[in-house]
Write an enzyme that holds these catalytic residues in place. Structure first.
Site, PDB file in Angstrom:
ATOM      1  N   SER A 176      21.753  -9.121  29.313  1.00  0.00           N
ATOM      2  CA  SER A 176      21.451  -8.900  30.724  1.00  0.00           C
ATOM      3  C   SER A 176      19.957  -9.116  30.946  1.00  0.00           C
ATOM      4  O   SER A 176      19.210  -9.371  29.995  1.00  0.00           O
ATOM      5  CB  SER A 176      21.859  -7.487  31.130  1.00  0.00           C
ATOM      6  OG  SER A 176      20.932  -6.570  30.576  1.00  0.00           O
ATOM      7  N   LYS A 177      19.553  -8.996  32.198  1.00  0.00           N
ATOM      8  CA  LYS A 177      18.160  -9.260  32.575  1.00  0.00           C
ATOM      9  C   LYS A 177      17.159  -8.493  31.706  1.00  0.00           C
ATOM     10  O   LYS A 177      16.069  -8.966  31.466  1.00  0.00           O
ATOM     11  CB  LYS A 177      17.946  -8.897  34.051  1.00  0.00           C
ATOM     12  CG  LYS A 177      18.610  -9.875  34.995  1.00  0.00           C
ATOM     13  CD  LYS A 177      17.734 -10.156  36.217  1.00  0.00           C
ATOM     14  CE  LYS A 177      18.281 -11.297  37.050  1.00  0.00           C
ATOM     15  NZ  LYS A 177      19.574 -10.983  37.701  1.00  0.00           N
ATOM     16  N   ARG A 178      17.555  -7.304  31.244  1.00  0.00           N
ATOM     17  CA  ARG A 178      16.668  -6.502  30.395  1.00  0.00           C
ATOM     18  C   ARG A 178      16.211  -7.281  29.160  1.00  0.00           C
ATOM     19  O   ARG A 178      15.170  -7.009  28.594  1.00  0.00           O
ATOM     20  CB  ARG A 178      17.395  -5.245  29.888  1.00  0.00           C
ATOM     21  CG  ARG A 178      17.730  -4.236  30.932  1.00  0.00           C
ATOM     22  CD  ARG A 178      18.272  -2.969  30.289  1.00  0.00           C
ATOM     23  NE  ARG A 178      19.570  -3.181  29.635  1.00  0.00           N
ATOM     24  CZ  ARG A 178      19.801  -3.053  28.353  1.00  0.00           C
ATOM     25  NH1 ARG A 178      18.830  -2.711  27.539  1.00  0.00           N
ATOM     26  NH2 ARG A 178      21.003  -3.268  27.853  1.00  0.00           N
ATOM     27  N   HIS A 179      17.059  -8.207  28.723  1.00  0.00           N
ATOM     28  CA  HIS A 179      16.729  -8.962  27.516  1.00  0.00           C
ATOM     29  C   HIS A 179      15.835 -10.170  27.785  1.00  0.00           C
ATOM     30  O   HIS A 179      15.448 -10.871  26.865  1.00  0.00           O
ATOM     31  CB  HIS A 179      18.014  -9.454  26.838  1.00  0.00           C
ATOM     32  CG  HIS A 179      18.917  -8.337  26.388  1.00  0.00           C
ATOM     33  ND1 HIS A 179      20.071  -8.003  27.065  1.00  0.00           N
ATOM     34  CD2 HIS A 179      18.842  -7.492  25.341  1.00  0.00           C
ATOM     35  CE1 HIS A 179      20.668  -6.996  26.444  1.00  0.00           C
ATOM     36  NE2 HIS A 179      19.947  -6.663  25.409  1.00  0.00           N
ATOM     37  N   GLY A 180      15.564 -10.438  29.064  1.00  0.00           N
ATOM     38  CA  GLY A 180      14.759 -11.615  29.395  1.00  0.00           C
ATOM     39  C   GLY A 180      15.597 -12.589  30.210  1.00  0.00           C
ATOM     40  O   GLY A 180      16.421 -12.163  31.014  1.00  0.00           O
TER      41      GLY A 180
END
Ligand code: GLU
Length: 268
Positions: A254-258
């Site tokens: 998800s976005k948290r990972h980049g």
């Protein structure tokens, strides 16, 4: 007429830019179609007017083209199983809703969001899985009429029986879900818009999809969809649920990972 060439589909909801995980799903479907000389169909799942947009839809098609994942049927291409936008297929969903109503497989539900939230919280506080407990299942005709007079608009819920729901997954093998854990689910909302599970079953059937290849986050949806296939007398397609792309911490990418969208990678 069903031929023995596979028909697979990629069915994105244009609520954001194409995610790497979805691009991978599209790739598996495309490869499967090409390998067996079948068809790869693009279907746009745009019934949620508030969350979907034309811009995301156009981006999505551009990104698929950039990846050379060209479709044999779908928007821009056409095909004999169209329309390929769910928003243009609403009359088909109402037709099958009508069938389920007359077969008494569904019932009108007048519960408000507040009532449903309350039920959810009560179940959670009792450490039970939140699900619809069937409040509107056995309303009398008079009770229904009186709620309608009060201005309540009905959603339609499917009557889920007890007992196991089983299917074979081409990747994961035999799968089993318990009806009791599911609860009567909504197939058409009170604004007349079909739920994902209902629209997908009608479309996969009418588009003569032979294999549904999608992420394993859809496994429990497949159990729900099996109930709909059965009650509509449709022969279900084969199912293959593939693993998801995970981040370094083993949670779903998800976005948290980049970067997660094809577009971001493309721009880089
Ligand atoms: N619109 C659904 C999604 O994007 C499709 C899932 C499916 O393949 O059935 O998750």
């Amino acid at each position: 007429m069903m031929s023995n060439k596979p028909r697979v589909r990629f069915a994105p909801s244009p609520t954001g830019n194409l995610h790497m995980g979805n691009a991978r799903t599209a790739l598996f479907n495309w490869l499967f179609a090409k390998h067996y000389g079948g068809s790869f169909i693009l279907r746009i799942e745009d019934t949620d007017q508030e969350r979907t947009s034309r811009k995301f839809e156009n981006n999505l098609m551009e990104d698929l083209k950039w990846l050379h994942l060209d479709w044999d049927e779908g928007p821009e291409k056409g095909g004999e199983f169209g329309p390929y936008h769910q928003s243009e297929r609403l009359d088909l969903y109402s037709k099958y809703l009508g069938k389920l109503i007359s077969d008494e497989r569904v019932y009108p539900c007048y519960c408000t969001e507040e009532e449903l939230d309350e039920e959810r919280l009560t179940l959670l506080s009792m450490r039970m899985m939140p699900r619809y407990m069937g409040k509107c299942r056995n309303l009398t005709d008079n009770e229904r009429k009186s709620l309608e007079r009060k201005g309540r608009r009905a959603a339609f819920r499917f009557k889920v029986g007890s007992g196991p729901i089983e299917f074979d997954d081409l990747i994961r093998g035999p799968m089993k879900f318990e009806g009791e854990a599911i609860g009567d689910f909504i197939i058409v909302r009170s604004n007349g818009i079909p739920s994902y599970n209902f629209a997908v079953v009608v479309d996969d059937h009418l588009m003569e999809i032979t294999h549904v290849i999608r992420g394993e986050d859809h496994l429990s949806n497949t159990a729900i969809q099996m109930l709909l296939y059965r009650s509509l007398d449709f022969v279900p397609p084969s199912f293959a649920h593939h693993s998801l792309i995970l981040g370094k911490d083993r949670t779903k990418l998800s976005k948290r990972h980049g970067s997660v969208s094809v577009r971001e990678f493309r721009e880089k």
